[in-house]
Design a protein around this motif. Structure first.
Motif, PDB file in Angstrom:
ATOM      1  N   GLY A  92      35.103  37.724  39.961  1.00  8.67           N
ATOM      2  CA  GLY A  92      36.263  37.729  39.076  1.00  8.67           C
ATOM      3  C   GLY A  92      36.256  36.462  38.236  1.00  8.67           C
ATOM      4  N   SER A  93      36.896  36.555  37.073  1.00 13.24           N
ATOM      5  CA  SER A  93      36.942  35.358  36.226  1.00 13.24           C
ATOM      6  C   SER A  93      37.792  34.285  36.887  1.00 13.24           C
ATOM      7  CB  SER A  93      37.444  35.690  34.825  1.00 13.24           C
ATOM      8  OG  SER A  93      38.716  36.248  34.881  1.00 13.24           O
ATOM      9  N   TYR A 118      48.897  32.675  31.047  1.00 18.12           N
ATOM     10  CA  TYR A 118      48.517  33.154  32.376  1.00 18.12           C
ATOM     11  C   TYR A 118      48.845  32.068  33.406  1.00 18.12           C
ATOM     12  CZ  TYR A 118      45.216  35.206  35.785  1.00 18.12           C
ATOM     13  OH  TYR A 118      44.623  35.768  36.879  1.00 18.12           O
ATOM     14  N   TYR A 121      46.471  29.305  35.599  1.00 18.61           N
ATOM     15  CA  TYR A 121      45.863  28.028  35.195  1.00 18.61           C
ATOM     16  C   TYR A 121      46.493  26.860  35.955  1.00 18.61           C
ATOM     17  CZ  TYR A 121      44.207  30.960  31.373  1.00 18.61           C
ATOM     18  OH  TYR A 121      43.638  31.967  30.659  1.00 18.61           O
ATOM     19  N   ASN A 166      47.612  36.456  27.617  1.00 20.71           N
ATOM     20  CA  ASN A 166      48.443  37.115  28.624  1.00 20.71           C
ATOM     21  C   ASN A 166      49.632  36.180  28.867  1.00 20.71           C
ATOM     22  OD1 ASN A 166      49.566  38.405  30.794  1.00 20.71           O
ATOM     23  ND2 ASN A 166      47.879  37.992  32.202  1.00 20.71           N
ATOM     24  N   ASP A 191      39.733  31.928  27.284  1.00 19.72           N
ATOM     25  CA  ASP A 191      39.776  33.029  28.246  1.00 19.72           C
ATOM     26  C   ASP A 191      39.928  34.332  27.471  1.00 19.72           C
ATOM     27  OD1 ASP A 191      40.362  34.900  30.197  1.00 19.72           O
ATOM     28  OD2 ASP A 191      41.696  33.573  31.322  1.00 19.72           O
ATOM     29  N   ALA A 193      39.681  37.477  28.663  1.00 14.44           N
ATOM     30  CA  ALA A 193      39.714  38.570  29.652  1.00 14.44           C
ATOM     31  C   ALA A 193      39.983  39.928  28.994  1.00 14.44           C
ATOM     32  CB  ALA A 193      40.787  38.273  30.707  1.00 14.44           C
ATOM     33  N   TYR A 194      40.722  39.907  27.881  1.00 14.50           N
ATOM     34  CA  TYR A 194      41.128  41.168  27.232  1.00 14.50           C
ATOM     35  C   TYR A 194      40.384  41.406  25.925  1.00 14.50           C
ATOM     36  CZ  TYR A 194      44.687  40.736  30.738  1.00 14.50           C
ATOM     37  OH  TYR A 194      45.317  40.615  31.952  1.00 14.50           O
ATOM     38  N   THR A 220      35.688  39.195  31.700  1.00  9.59           N
ATOM     39  CA  THR A 220      35.802  39.845  33.005  1.00  9.59           C
ATOM     40  C   THR A 220      35.463  41.326  32.895  1.00  9.59           C
ATOM     41  OG1 THR A 220      37.297  40.320  34.846  1.00  9.59           O
ATOM     42  CG2 THR A 220      38.277  40.326  32.668  1.00  9.59           C
ATOM     43  N   SER A 222      37.152  43.255  34.945  1.00 15.65           N
ATOM     44  CA  SER A 222      38.341  43.808  35.607  1.00 15.65           C
ATOM     45  C   SER A 222      39.209  44.644  34.688  1.00 15.65           C
ATOM     46  CB  SER A 222      39.239  42.681  36.126  1.00 15.65           C
ATOM     47  OG  SER A 222      38.597  41.947  37.115  1.00 15.65           O
ATOM     48  N   LYS A 223      39.099  44.446  33.393  1.00 15.20           N
ATOM     49  CA  LYS A 223      40.046  45.080  32.483  1.00 15.20           C
ATOM     50  C   LYS A 223      39.371  46.255  31.782  1.00 15.20           C
ATOM     51  CE  LYS A 223      42.791  41.798  33.799  1.00 15.20           C
ATOM     52  NZ  LYS A 223      43.895  42.038  34.714  1.00 15.20           N
TER      53      LYS A 223
HETATM   54  C1  PLP Z   1      44.141  35.920  31.067  1.00 16.49           C
HETATM   55  C2  PLP Z   1      43.531  36.360  32.357  1.00 16.49           C
HETATM   56  N1  PLP Z   1      42.429  35.734  32.795  1.00 16.49           N
HETATM   57  C3  PLP Z   1      41.861  36.076  33.949  1.00 16.49           C
HETATM   58  C4  PLP Z   1      42.373  37.092  34.731  1.00 16.49           C
HETATM   59  C5  PLP Z   1      41.727  37.394  36.057  1.00 16.49           C
HETATM   60  O1  PLP Z   1      40.738  38.290  35.942  1.00 16.49           O
HETATM   61  P1  PLP Z   1      39.706  38.602  37.124  1.00 16.49           P
HETATM   62  O2  PLP Z   1      40.124  39.908  37.702  1.00 16.49           O
HETATM   63  O3  PLP Z   1      38.398  38.661  36.403  1.00 16.49           O
HETATM   64  O4  PLP Z   1      39.740  37.491  38.104  1.00 16.49           O
HETATM   65  C6  PLP Z   1      43.506  37.777  34.323  1.00 16.49           C
HETATM   66  C7  PLP Z   1      44.063  38.830  35.174  1.00 16.49           C
HETATM   67  O5  PLP Z   1      45.084  39.392  34.979  1.00 16.49           O
HETATM   68  C8  PLP Z   1      44.099  37.391  33.104  1.00 16.49           C
HETATM   69  O6  PLP Z   1      45.202  37.999  32.664  1.00 16.49           O
END
Ligand code: PLP
Length: 363
Positions: A92-93, A118, A121, A166, A191, A193-194, A220, A222-223
């Motif tokens: 995971g990130s 987020y 941090y 986020n 970051d 992630a999205y 990531t 994950s999304k």
């Molecule tokens: C901005 C942001 N970075 C990182 C993550 C975490 O992602 P990962 O599932 O890769 O740990 C999230 C998860 O919601 C996120 O919103």
């Protein structure tokens, strides 16, 4: 826990985590609502059963094949020219970020982020004894040069931008990232992630990697990749930073199975494009609908929308849960965040929100 001899600064703290409530419509953690396709699942079963007999051996500590595949993915996604040496994957990130803070943070170091953002941090900083500071984004959640100047005035060692952010969905202009890179000698973490949900034509910060050895872009699976359960995130950065991360990573941190199944999903990445187009369209349609209902909606390049404002957001959140729809209480007071689901889930959200607001308005 109170009787345990734990670290003083952890006493009384709560662990991070969104409520995991078993309701029919879960739109609270920004996952891709579509699971991996049957063809991908079949391939996973095959790959895992082939690996089974060798699980007595440790994995490839450097995850070389996965890193090469991730580099190829970014090269085709963002027309860049990265190699395995530019990529560092972890569970995971979240884990990548923690490693970065273990490496660049510490008691004499400061990280600056941009609120609202987020909340992890701050936790990474706490866990690595790094000082956490933040500056507010503009009223409309954007970041511009004046906001960046306020961040620089705090004399940080590390700056973290989230884009799309986020919980607001806000995208940072590449020109502002360029300004930051030109005016700052510390480590800049973007970051993303999205990133896969950003509107077509929006450049990624990976396009700035070549000329900026202190830039780290976090991605990531994950999304967009529908792989939150697999736990795969990665940094795209300079080979120097990847080498330095080796000082703090745990030995064999990424399991053989994780490396292999991540590679399988990457082989299916073209399949994602149809879903991403649909989810972007659903996001834009839902934003219009929320506006029509009289809500404010933050412009979003991610797979969620921040909307409001509510006098009592907790009450609205609870009433939605009663209707079987789980969203997230996050961001500035009065706002709620909804992840984009399947068309059916988004419809269920609209129906539930209409009922809740009718009830509140006494209709
Ligand atoms: C901005 C942001 N970075 C990182 C993550 C975490 O992602 P990962 O599932 O890769 O740990 C999230 C998860 O919601 C996120 O919103």
């Amino acid at each position: 826990m109170t009787n345990l001899p734990i670290r003083k600064d952890l006493i009384g703290r709560s662990p991070y985590g969104a409520p995991q409530i078993d309701v029919p419509v879960r739109l609270n953690t920004n996952e891709n609502p579509f699971g991996p396709s049957p063809a991908l699942v079949a391939e996973l079963a095959k790959v895992v059963s082939e690996l089974g007999p060798n699980l007595n051996r440790y994995p490839d500590r450097d995850a070389n094949e996965l890193r090469a595949d991730l580099a190829n993915y970014l090269n085709s996604e963002s027309q860049v020219n990265l190699t395995a040496k530019n990529i560092w994957p972890a569970n995971g990130s979240n884990e990548v970020m923690q490693q970065l803070l273990q490496l660049f943070g510490g008691p004499d170091k400061t990280l600056v982020a941009f609120d609202p953002t987020y909340s992890m941090y701050e936790d990474y900083c706490r866990n690595t004894f790094t000082k956490y500071s933040s500056v507010s984004r503009n009223e409309d959640f954007t970041i511009d040069k004046s906001v960046i100047d306020k961040a620089l005035a705090l004399q940080p060692d590390i700056i973290v931008f989230t884009s799309p952010n986020n919980p607001t969905g806000t995208i940072i202009d590449l020109a502002d990232i360029d300004y930051m890179l030109a005016s700052f000698t510390g480590v800049v973490v973007v970051d993303e992630a999205y990133a896969e949900f950003r509107p077509a034509g929006t450049p990624s910060a990976v396009s700035r990697l070549g000329s900026n050895p202190r830039l780290v872009v976090i991605r990531t699976m994950s999304k967009a990749f529908s792989y939150a359960g697999a736990r795969v995130g990665y940094a795209a950065t300079s080979p120097e930073i990847v080498d330095a991360i080796q000082l703090v990573r745990l030995p064999y941190h990424l399991s053989t199975i994780t490396q292999a199944i991540a590679r399988v999903a990457l082989r299916f990445s073209d399949e994602l494009q149809g879903q991403l187009t649909l989810l972007r369209q659903e996001r834009d349609d839902l934003a219009i609908w929320l506006n029509e209902q009289g809500f404010q909606v933050a412009p979003s390049g991610a797979n969620f929308l921040l909307f409001g404002t509510f006098g009592d957001r907790n009450l609205v959140w609870e009433q939605l849960v009663e209707q079987g729809v789980l969203i997230r209480q996050t961001g500035p007071d009065g706002w709620l965040r909804v992840s984009i689901g399947t068309p059916e889930e988004n419809q269920a959200f609209k129906t539930a929100l209409t009922q809740v607001t009718n009830r509140t308005n006494g209709k």
